[in-house]
Enzyme design. Sequence first.
Site, mmCIF file in Angstrom:
data_model
loop_
_atom_site.group_PDB
_atom_site.id
_atom_site.type_symbol
_atom_site.label_atom_id
_atom_site.label_comp_id
_atom_site.label_asym_id
_atom_site.label_seq_id
_atom_site.Cartn_x
_atom_site.Cartn_y
_atom_site.Cartn_z
ATOM 1 C CB SER A 251 -0.894 0.002 1.237
ATOM 2 O OG SER A 251 -0.105 0.146 2.397
ATOM 3 C CE LYS A 252 -3.003 2.948 -0.406
ATOM 4 N NZ LYS A 252 -3.577 2.030 0.580
#
Length: 480
Positions: A251-252
């Site tokens: 994820s980010k």
Amino acid sequence: MVENAPMNVRVRFSPAPTGSLHVGSARTALFNFLFARHHGGTFVLRIEDTDRARSKDEWVVGIQDTLRWLGLDWDEGPVLQSERFSEYRTAASELLDRGLAYECYCTPEEIRERNDAAMTAGRSPGYDGRCRDLDDSQRVALAAEGRSRSVRFRTPDDGTSRFVDEIRGEVTVEWASVHDFVILRADDTPIFFLANAVDDLAMGITHVIRGEDLLDSTHRVLALREALGGGSPLSFAHLPLILGTDRAKLSKRHGAVALEEFRDAGYLPEAVCNYLALLGWSPDDGREVMDLDEVVDAFSLAGVTHAAAAFDHAKLDWMNGEWIRRLTLDELAERARPLAEERFGDRLDDELFVAGLRIGQERAVTIGQLLDQMEFLFVADDEFEIAAESWDKLVATERVDDALGAVEEHIARMEWDGAPVDLRDTLAAAAFEKPRKVMPAIYAAIEGRHAGLPVFDAIALLGQEKTLVRLRAARARLAR
RNA sequence: GCCCCCAUCGUCCAGUGGCCCAGGACGCCGCCCUUUCAAGGCGGUAACGGGGAUUCGAAUUCCCCUGGGGGCACCA
């Protein structure tokens, strides 16, 4: 390389346009591309936009742009599933007629409630079969209540579903654990499973290469496919998932995950493809730095690993540097120019830009980082700033004013010929025996950062006047 | 909770019963080079999750455990 693949390989990459292309999808696209090219097959792009609420046209365009940037050209498509709804509806009503599917009047809310209840009671969630065997009068009554109808596929009650995955081998599951699933929503739009089965059949797809997150759904798609008439055999290959270095879902929080971010940061598509190819696959001879053609040549599903792989930004950085160094100066300039124009606007001087690239190329990680290092060349004197951290280092340097003064004097006196400046003798004369100690301060004063392009070349590029302005500004600030 | 998949250095891979007291790459550490930082060169650190079984012999086969991931939507 022996691979038992049929003569006419047809694969497809079928993203849902619900966001920009990210690392996992890009890897799936890449492996489909590699398999198709290796076997001289056809690579089809299919956009799975059956969920009208979440799909956006801008993503349909964006995904194609990104695939082109990566160099993953497709042979057919894009085929939009949203334009083929009538096909899916026809297939659904056929299944309905043959009793292989049934009308369901349960609302999503009701199902959710019953699932929650099942969970708290310690039972497994999944459709409970309430509408499975309704008769006509019951259906009419439910419709009269104002309930809308969806269509559900009837899965077998017992027995075992099995298929042979090209990467993992035989995969089995008991049908008892696979519940009836919706294939047509209440608003008559198709669900992934239906559109997928119908299209793979219609498009003559021979191999489905996708992420392992879809492994369990394969049994359902295969059952649907059989219900729809079977067609020629279809092989499945499920790729290991890509995780963060901490083994959690990527994820980010792990850094860039969208391919656009890598492009904008100045990663080269060659490096991204190369790195992605090596996540879950490796050639027999262990080569690492390979261009797309070489990977196509060496690619084989047999070489794909089974375990999830962690995305390591550090290794991508190394690889990007390798690829930057493989570029000629002209090629590098061509790649970097759009990013430089965006960043420096009118202040960009192309001759200076190329000269800067020439001295920065051998140490570069990304183009973005290269532009960071060149910024001082394109900034006006009154806008020039020294990074806080670098100024701290400058201030902490022993006899820093003496050093800057000696350099200033050297620059002021020297005969300007545009060649790299040698400060060694000057520093030695000023009793600085170890240039290593004062260089960061000199870098900071002239380039605004304590580490960057070689300052002796940088001075030549900056020019005598600007260099003197900066040295004097730094000394003046120091005196305050 | 149920189901499925997976399991070698921190990370990515190699290894398909003896060639492995496990090899390469990235990272990390050290040295060299060096008018900064890098890049480059050289060297080093570091792993077969645990327990059974099969075998003359297991990283490699089988079972159990543990661990990780995925799935169980009118998302794809």
